[in-house]
Design an enzyme around this catalytic site. Structure first.
Site, PDB file in Angstrom:
ATOM      1  N   ASP A 148       0.775  -1.144   0.009  1.00 38.06           N
ATOM      2  CA  ASP A 148       0.163   0.158  -0.026  1.00 38.06           C
ATOM      3  C   ASP A 148       0.884   1.250   0.095  1.00 38.06           C
ATOM      4  OD1 ASP A 148      -2.306   1.695   0.191  1.00 38.06           O
ATOM      5  OD2 ASP A 148      -2.358   1.342   2.240  1.00 38.06           O
TER       6      ASP A 148
ATOM      7  N   GLU B 223       2.693   5.036  -4.164  1.00 43.01           N
ATOM      8  CA  GLU B 223       2.490   5.922  -5.298  1.00 43.01           C
ATOM      9  C   GLU B 223       3.944   6.670  -5.413  1.00 43.01           C
ATOM     10  OE1 GLU B 223      -1.338   4.678  -4.149  1.00 43.01           O
ATOM     11  OE2 GLU B 223       0.043   5.973  -3.029  1.00 43.01           O
TER      12      GLU B 223
END
Length: 828
Positions: free
Chosen positions: A403, A406
């Site tokens: 997770d 980005e």
């Protein structure tokens, strides 16, 4: 702020007065077109080198690079499914290509003379930090371009920004979210389709223009690298695209079951109590997950004392045939304490991203001040692998959840900020991103072992998934891996599944998940789902039921929510709600053999699992049909799922083109109006499911203690046939062990084909390499039998049956036909 000729550049950019490049030294061969491109505009790069490759009969690659200097290009590992032209001939090509002297490219589809790409009205711009080009779009309907949370059909006169972004979940067409997919699909008036990939990992804008019926590509770096896919249909164009970027990974069978998770379990005892309630209610669940709260102070590769019994609980899950998935975030605590060895060993191995001065760039994530591993650097794999296996020795997990990749930080750029005067941090052209390019992520001048973060930001989650897969394969090369990633890029589906991020418990977010999962399948990530019942905020029984019904047919089906929200496991709302949700989940398991066949086909041939209506065979999909079909999706071309996504609704309209269509379970034909729309009843306990005429679907009966692996091994199957208007149907099964990765070799497997024609149902065995995969057909049902049935024979012998003349459904039970032997059923 601008490079040397910045003023001239800015004037040209604002006025849009770039001159055309001119073509020189053009050479055409049987396999490509080569040329030099020259421009006299200030600030442009000249000469450029053009290479148009005729990759196969339906695929073209257009590359434009700096002829004299090496520029950054995406370090993309081409898959084995990437098909190139080796025959050296264009005789079988489905397209013609023209390169004009005043540079432009035109591609025409040979079958209908349709222009599918034409750049003549869009001058090419190629500067150091600004690239622009455009083409006409062959048709009114554009799909793809993501990741965002918006309707499936793309609007005209809209800019879509491609720049991976964590932060909060935000709906809106073109609003950049977790993934970067510069690919569009143009659907043409006759049902053909053209796909275009712009392989560029810099910040990209793709803007549509109704005035010129065009799409523009803008990037702040890299090169032009386009692949064009000339599809006979939308499904064909997308499958060509998937084979170019690499088909989706073949998941372990257990990952196709139901998953349960939450951030906020707090203790092992809490987790076990939730699982005990699911077992007591006999609700199938294959996998239990942990979010970061299992960690000690949210630090990777640690286990909190609150979860001291977690290893024993994982062994308990394994004893029941269930699995366990653990979260591992990329950000590593910056710690002076030598006892936290992941950081210390990371420094020694030089794995962390650096700032422009050569120090480790520091952000802030859940554990506090953090450093970020550089997953594009080959040495990081050894360090990452060591610590993953270190955790696995004490906590025997079966899959990994990555997770915040980005990468997300709670600082904009770094703890020390960025050099905002730099042309890297503030390029001459600033894309329409959320907030800023550095928002909730790293400075663009950050160094990644030879790469600038400016160029490779969009690759962070992609490279982490790639590295994690290699690490898991090193540990256990013959077992299929399961990795769930939030951030993703072109080709991420080769290694990982995806979920749609931090959706809220709202009807609007439930509705947004349907185009989201369709788009991800179009992008080549076939294992995808949303947090069932919503992640943020408190759900309610009605919303959770309706979301559970829809989510039971996501390829990746997981209920998950956040720390502050109330418990939302299916059993948390009382027995009535649990019973309704159980019904939807059980239906998924009953149809799991069909889903497994679809994910196998996706892995082999590149077809998406979850599809929109416009991928149905032989359907010419009109613009108006988007409205009819916006909240429905298909498993393959056989099963249509039409969940209720509106509060209080107890019925809904369903778009059922090219009938007949049948209610999946009753097998009765569904009547539609002149627009091919049916209005169907859908009380809270009902999920509308439909089967397309011409299909045969394998299913298993419900049994206690269902898991995906048990379903795959279950010996008996029912075959449900749904006749088309010609009284025909076909289908098949594919069975293997569901676990083993045979790499490039052909695995042991069993296939069997089924078809109905002229009132004869044939069972035709395919490959049978292992008897253990053979099934026994114990029941056959046929919907749409248009004549009275007076006798049924199986391999020439009469058998009992029931036929309902009102519903036109034939049922033949008590059968004993193995799928390794030929069988013929005749209904007279």
């Amino acid at each position: 702020m601008f490079f040397a000729s910045g003023v001239c550049f800015l004037l040209l950019l604002l006025q849009g007065t770039w001159s055309s490049y001119l073509v020189k030294k053009l050479v055409q061969t049987d396999v490509n077109i080569l040329a030099d491109l020259y421009s006299e505009d200030a600030g442009t790069i000249s000469p450029l080198f053009l290479n148009v490759s005729f990759e196969n009969e339906k695929q073209i690659r257009i590359r434009i690079t700096d002829k004299n200097n090496v520029r950054y290009e995406v370090p993309y590992p081409d898959p084995k499914t990437y098909s190139r032209n080796t025959a050296g001939s264009l005789n079988n090509a489905t397209y013609d290509i023209t390169v004009s002297e005043v540079f432009s490219i035109k591609i025409v589809r040979r079958s209908n003379k349709k222009v599918i790409l034409d750049t003549s009205n869009h001058n090419l711009v190629f500067t150091d930090q600004y690239l622009e080009w455009g083409t006409i779009v062959p048709g009114e309907q554009i799909y793809g371009i993501g990741e965002d949370a918006a309707p499936l059909l793309r609007s005209w006169d809209k800019t879509h920004t491609i720049w991976t972004s964590g932060g909060y979940y935000e709906k809106g067409e073109g609003v950049n979210l977790y993934g970067a997919h510069p690919f569009y699909l143009a659907y043409e008036a006759d049902g053909k389709a053209t796909g275009v990939l712009f392989l560029n990992s810099n910040a990209v804008e793709m803007s549509t223009s109704s005035k010129l019926h065009s799409i523009y590509f803008k990037s702040i770096g890299g090169v032009f690298d386009f692949s064009v896919f000339v599809g006979d249909s939308a499904l064909d164009a997308v499958s060509l695209y998937h084979r170019r970027i690499g088909t989706s990974f073949l998941p372990p069978i257990w990952s196709l079951g139901f998953h349960l998770c939450r951030w906020g379990y707090n203790t092992t005892e809490y987790m076990k109590s939730v699982m005990d309630s699911m077992i007591a209610a006999d609700i199938p669940v294959d996998v239990h997950w942990n979010d970061i709260d299992y960690m000690d102070e949210n630090e990777d590769f640690t286990v909190s004392e609150r979860f001291a019994g977690l290893p024993d609980y994982v062994e308990f899950l394994h004893s029941l045939g269930k699995k366990y998935v653990v979260m591992i975030d990329p950000a590593i605590l910056v710690s002076k304490d030598p006892s936290y060895k992941p950081y210390q060993s990371g420094i020694e191995s030089d794995v962390f991203i650096k700032n422009r001065t050569g120090d480790i760039i520091v952000g802030k994530v859940w554990p506090g001040m953090t450093a970020f591993p550089d997953f594009l650097w080959s040495q990081t794999k050894n360090w990452w692998g060591y610590w993953i296996q270190y955790l696995r020795k004490s906590l025997p997990f079966d899959g990994v959840w990555i997770d915040m990749n980005e990468p997300q930080s709670f600082y904009d750029g770094s703890a020390e900020g960025c050099d905002w005067s730099s042309k890297i941090e503030h390029p001459p052209y600033y894309p329409a991103v959320r907030h800023t390019l550095q928002w909730n992520t790293l400075c663009l001048e950050a160094e990644q072992h030879g790469y600038l973060h400016y160029n490779v930001h969009n690759l962070y989650g992609w490279s982490e998934a790639h590295t994690t897969r290699h690490v898991l394969k090193d540990y256990d090369p013959d077992t299929r891996t399961f990795i769930l990633t939030r951030s993703n890029f072109v080709g991420s589906g080769r290694w990982a599944a995806h979920w749609t991020g931090d959706v809220s418990s709202s009807w609007e977010d439930l509705q947004a998940t349907i185009p989201a999962i369709i788009n991800m399948n179009m992008f080549g990530i076939t294992m995808v789902g949303a947090d069932i019942c919503g992640f943020n905020g408190d759900t309610n029984p009605e919303l959770c039921v309706r979301w559970s019904q829809a989510g039971a047919f996501y390829t990746f089906s997981r209920n998950h929510n956040t720390l502050q929200a109330k418990e939302q496991a299916p059993t948390s709302f009382g027995p009535k709600v649990a019973t309704i949700i159980r019904k939807a989940i059980v239906m998924r398991y009953q149809l799991l053999l069909h889903l497994y066949k679809l994910v196998t086909e996706a892995h082999i041939s590149g077809v998406p699992v979850i599809r929109p209506h416009f991928m149905l065979p032989n359907l010419v999909f009109t613009l108006q049909m988007n409205e009819y079909s916006k909240d429905q999706f298909l498993w393959g071309s056989e099963i249509l799922i039409a969940p209720v996504v509106t509060q209080g609704a107890t019925s809904r309209d369903v778009f059922l083109p090219l009938g007949p269509w049948y209610d999946l379970w009753t097998q009765t034909e569904v009547k539609t109006n002149e627009k091919d729309v049916a209005h169907v009843s859908a009380p809270l306990e009902t999920l509308p499911l439909f089967a397309r005429g011409g299909s045969i679907i394998a299913a298993v009966d419900e049994f206690k203690g269902m898991t995906a692996e048990k379903v795959l091994k279950y010996p008996n199957i029912t075959l449900m046939a749904y006749l088309d208007s010609n009284g025909m149907a076909e289908g098949s099964i594919y069975i293997d062990d569901g676990i083993t990765d045979y790499h490039e070799s052909i695995p042991p497997y069993h296939t069997c084909m089924f078809n109905v024609k002229s009132s004869q149902f044939d069972i035709v065995p395919g490959m049978t390499s292992h008897k253990e995969f053979v099934k026994t057909v114990t029941r056959v049902t046929v919907g749409g039998v248009g004549h009275d049935v007076t006798a049924v024979t199986v391999n020439g012998k009469s058998v009992p049956f029931t036929y309902n003349n009102a519903t036109k459904v034939l049922v033949i039970a008590g059968l004993d036909i193995t799928t390794s032997d030929e069988g013929t059923i005749v209904f007279k």
